[in-house]
Write an enzyme that holds these catalytic residues in place. Structure first.
Site, PDB file in Angstrom:
ATOM      1  N   LYS A 148     -12.924  -0.278   6.154  1.00 41.66           N
ATOM      2  CA  LYS A 148     -13.721  -1.209   5.089  1.00 41.66           C
ATOM      3  C   LYS A 148     -14.626  -2.061   5.528  1.00 41.66           C
ATOM      4  O   LYS A 148     -15.888  -2.202   5.021  1.00 41.66           O
ATOM      5  CB  LYS A 148     -12.528  -1.939   4.228  1.00 41.66           C
ATOM      6  CG  LYS A 148     -11.257  -1.138   4.000  1.00 41.66           C
ATOM      7  CD  LYS A 148     -11.596  -0.219   2.833  1.00 41.66           C
ATOM      8  CE  LYS A 148     -10.772   0.974   2.710  1.00 41.66           C
ATOM      9  NZ  LYS A 148      -9.143   0.747   2.848  1.00 41.66           N
ATOM     10  N   ASP A 192      -0.793  -5.938   9.327  1.00 41.98           N
ATOM     11  CA  ASP A 192      -1.920  -5.043   8.813  1.00 41.98           C
ATOM     12  C   ASP A 192      -2.964  -5.789   8.604  1.00 41.98           C
ATOM     13  O   ASP A 192      -3.086  -6.430   7.485  1.00 41.98           O
ATOM     14  CB  ASP A 192      -1.073  -4.115   7.678  1.00 41.98           C
ATOM     15  CG  ASP A 192      -1.904  -3.093   7.554  1.00 41.98           C
ATOM     16  OD1 ASP A 192      -3.318  -3.089   7.910  1.00 41.98           O
ATOM     17  OD2 ASP A 192      -1.589  -2.145   6.586  1.00 41.98           O
ATOM     18  N   TRP A 224       0.851  -1.063   0.001  1.00 37.86           N
ATOM     19  CA  TRP A 224      -0.058   0.035  -0.049  1.00 37.86           C
ATOM     20  C   TRP A 224       1.028   1.206  -0.157  1.00 37.86           C
ATOM     21  O   TRP A 224       1.814   1.240   0.970  1.00 37.86           O
ATOM     22  CB  TRP A 224      -0.980   0.034   1.174  1.00 37.86           C
ATOM     23  CG  TRP A 224      -1.622   1.126   1.439  1.00 37.86           C
ATOM     24  CD1 TRP A 224      -2.775   1.514   0.449  1.00 37.86           C
ATOM     25  CD2 TRP A 224      -2.110   1.735   2.631  1.00 37.86           C
ATOM     26  NE1 TRP A 224      -3.450   2.701   0.842  1.00 37.86           N
ATOM     27  CE2 TRP A 224      -3.163   3.013   2.099  1.00 37.86           C
ATOM     28  CE3 TRP A 224      -1.564   2.037   3.734  1.00 37.86           C
ATOM     29  CZ2 TRP A 224      -3.579   3.738   3.312  1.00 37.86           C
ATOM     30  CZ3 TRP A 224      -1.933   3.063   4.842  1.00 37.86           C
ATOM     31  CH2 TRP A 224      -2.828   3.590   4.394  1.00 37.86           C
TER      32      TRP A 224
HETATM   33  C1  LIG Z   1      -3.237  -2.011   3.539  1.00 40.15           C
HETATM   34  C2  LIG Z   1      -3.982  -1.057   4.325  1.00 40.15           C
HETATM   35  N1  LIG Z   1      -3.501  -0.624   5.734  1.00 40.15           N
HETATM   36  C3  LIG Z   1      -4.014   0.451   6.253  1.00 40.15           C
HETATM   37  C4  LIG Z   1      -5.114   1.112   5.487  1.00 40.15           C
HETATM   38  C5  LIG Z   1      -5.342   2.466   6.319  1.00 40.15           C
HETATM   39  O1  LIG Z   1      -7.093   2.409   6.457  1.00 40.15           O
HETATM   40  P1  LIG Z   1      -7.543   3.814   7.135  1.00 40.15           P
HETATM   41  O2  LIG Z   1      -8.335   4.178   5.988  1.00 40.15           O
HETATM   42  O3  LIG Z   1      -8.373   3.077   8.194  1.00 40.15           O
HETATM   43  O4  LIG Z   1      -6.662   4.786   7.551  1.00 40.15           O
HETATM   44  C6  LIG Z   1      -5.663   0.958   4.170  1.00 40.15           C
HETATM   45  C7  LIG Z   1      -6.332   1.451   3.531  1.00 40.15           C
HETATM   46  O5  LIG Z   1      -6.543   1.523   2.437  1.00 40.15           O
HETATM   47  C8  LIG Z   1      -4.819  -0.155   3.683  1.00 40.15           C
HETATM   48  O6  LIG Z   1      -5.238  -0.448   2.393  1.00 40.15           O
END
Ligand SMILES: Cc1ncc(COP(=O)(O)O)c(C=O)c1O
Length: 397
Positions: free
Chosen positions: A246, A211, A130
Site C-alpha cells: 500500500k 501487522d 482482515w
Molecule cells: C491487515 C493486512 N495485513 C496484511 C496484508 C497483506 O498485504 P500484501 O498484499 O502485502 O500481502 C493486508 C492486505 O490487504 C492487510 O490489509
C-alpha cells in the site's frame, strides 16, 4: 484424486468486483475495492517508485538469486521505518528481519516460525479482522482464537471488552494487533490503549504480534509505528509483519517483511537461522524487484523525501475524504450519526448498514460495497460524494 475437490464458494470481494464491472450504469461507484485509488479511480505508480525503478534497471547486473533473507539494504531500511533510527532492540542486536513476498508472505513465515518455536501457542486475532489472517496463519497448523475489538453499534474500539478478553489469554500465546488503519473497521488504538495493552502483555507474558500494512496512511510514518516501537521497548519478544503493497503501491511486486524481536542477541541467532530455514521451505528466496525499489528509495535522501511527500498526499486525501463524507451525511440529517467516519483512519470503514440496505445501494443507486457495509474511502470523489450521501440517506429513510 482431484475429483474430491468441490469448488469453494466464490470470494465475496471478487464477486462484487465482477458485478461492478458488468454494471453499464454511468453513475456506478465502486467502494468495494481493497486497493488505494486516486481521483481518477486509478491505482497509480508513485513517482518515487518510477524513478527508483529506472535506477534499478540501469544498475542491475545479474538475475541470480537474492539471499534467503532478501536484500540486506531493504531489511535495514524497513527496520528503520518500523523501529525508528535508534531503537534499543535494534541496537542490542535483538531484531531479525527478512524480506518476504508481501505482507502475506511475512504472516506465513511468522506463523511457521511460531509453530516451530511453540507448537501449542495460539494466535488471538481481533473480531473482525482482515479475512485472510485466518487462512494465512492456520496453514502452518497454528490455532486461532478471537477477541472482541469493534463495537458495531457505537462505531468504536470496544476496549473494555477487548481488555477483559486479553486478561484471559494464557502466557505464551500471541496477540495479533493492527498497528494502524485497522482492516476492515478503520478504528485504531489510541496511545493510551497501546500503553494499557503493553502493560497487560508484560504482566501476562503474552507475545504481541503486530501487522503494519498501512504505515503512513493514518497519522504519519513514525506515528503509525507507535505500537511497534512501544511494544518492542517493553516486551522481550515481539513479532512484526509489514507490507510495502500500500504505502509504496507495490502490490503486484510482492514485497513485505517479517521482523522478530528476540529476548537477546543470542536468541536472535537461533531465530535468524530458523526463519531462513522456514522461508527456504516455503518459497526459497523472495522476489527481488520490489525490494530493490524500496531499498533505493529509503537509501537515497531525495527519493525518500519524494516518497514521504507522496505518502503524505495519500494520507491527507484519505482523511479529507472521510471528513467530506461525514459532513455531507450530517447535512442530510440522517438518523445515524456518521461522524465516526471522520475519526477512523486508513482506507476502510463499516457504514453499519444491514444487508438489505447494502443491496438497495447497489441495485437502486449502483453503489458497490462489501455486504458487511465495509467501504473503501478512496473510492469517494468530490464529484460523487453528494450522490453517495443522498443514496445513503435514501436507504435509511
Ligand atoms: C491487515 C493486512 N495485513 C496484511 C496484508 C497483506 O498485504 P500484501 O498484499 O502485502 O500481502 C493486508 C492486505 O490487504 C492487510 O490489509
Amino acid at each position: 484424486m482431484f475429483e474430491t475437490l468441490e469448488p469453494l464458494p466464490p470470494d465475496a470481494i471478487l464477486g462484487m468486483m465482477a458485478l461492478y464491472r458488468a454494471d453499464p450504469d454511468p453513475r456506478k461507484i465502486d467502494l468495494s475495492v481493497g486497493v488505494y485509488q486516486d481521483e481518477e479511480g486509478r491505482t497509480p505508480i508513485l513517482e518515487s517508485v518510477k524513478r527508483a525503478e529506472r535506477a534499478v534497471f540501469e544498475n542491475e547486473d545479474t538475475k541470480t538469486y537474492v539471499a534467503i533473507a532478501g536484500n540486506a539494504a531493504f531489511n535495514r531500511g524497513v527496520e528503520g521505518l518500523l523501529f525508528g533510527d535508534a531503537h534499543p532492540a535494534v541496537a542490542d542486536g535483538r531484531v531479525v528481519t527478512l524480506q518476504t513476498p508481501g505482507g502475506s508472505g511475512a504472516l506465513c513465515v511468522a506463523a511457521h516460525l511460531i509453530r516451530r518455536a511453540r507448537p501449542e501457542a495460539r494466535v488471538h486475532i481481533s473480531e473482525p479482522s482482515w479475512p485472510n489472517h485466518i487462512p494465512l496463519l492456520t496453514l502452518s497448523g497454528l490455532e486461532i482464537a478471537t477477541y472482541p475489538y469493534y463495537d458495531q453499534r457505537a462505531h468504536r474500539v470496544d476496549f473494555e471488552r477487548m481488555v477483559d478478553a486479553v486478561e484471559k489469554i494464557p502466557a505464551g500465546d500471541l496477540l495479533l494487533l493492527h498497528a494502524c488503519c485497522h482492516n476492515p473497521c478503520g478504528a485504531d488504538l489510541t496511545r493510551d490503549q497501546w500503553q494499557t495493552l503493553a502493560e497487560l502483555c508484560e504482566r501476562r507474558g503474552i507475545v504481541p504480534f503486530i501487522d503494519l500494512a498501512y504505515q503512513g496512511f493514518a497519522e504519519g510514518l513514525d506515528e503509525d509505528a507507535y505500537g511497534v516501537r512501544l511494544m518492542s521497548e517493553r516486551m522481550p519478544e515481539v513479532v512484526v509483519v509489514s507490507s510495502c503493497s500500500k504505502n509504496f503501491g507495490l502490490y503486484r511486486e510482492r514485497v513485505g517483511s517479517v521482523s522478530i524481536v528476540a529476548a537477546n542477541a543470542e536468541s536472535a541467532k537461533g531465530v535468524a537461522s530458523h526463519a531462513a530455514n522456514v522461508a527456504r521451505g516455503i518459497y526459497s528466496m523472495p522476489p527481488d524487484h520490489g525490494a530493490a525499489i524500496v531499498a533505493r528509495i529509503l537509501g537515497d535522501a531525495e527519493l525518500r523525501a519524494l516518497w514521504e511527500r507522496e505518502v503524505a498526499e495519500i494520507r491527507t486525501r484519505l482523511n479529507a475524504l472521510r471528513r467530506l463524507l461525514a459532513d455531507k451525511l450530517a447535512e442530510r440529517s440522517t438518523p445515524v450519526d456518521f461522524s465516526f467516519i471522520a475519526n477512523e483512519r486508513g482506507m476502510f470503514s463499516f457504514l453499519g448498514l444491514d444487508r438489505e440496505r447494502v443491496v438497495a445501494l447497489r441495485e437502486r443507486f449502483h453503489i458497490y460495497m462489501i455486504e458487511s457495509s465495509r467501504i473503501n474511502v478512496a473510492g469517494i470523489r468530490p464529484a460523487n460524494v453528494d450522490y453517495i450521501a443522498d443514496a445513503i440517506a435514501a436507504v435509511l429513510e
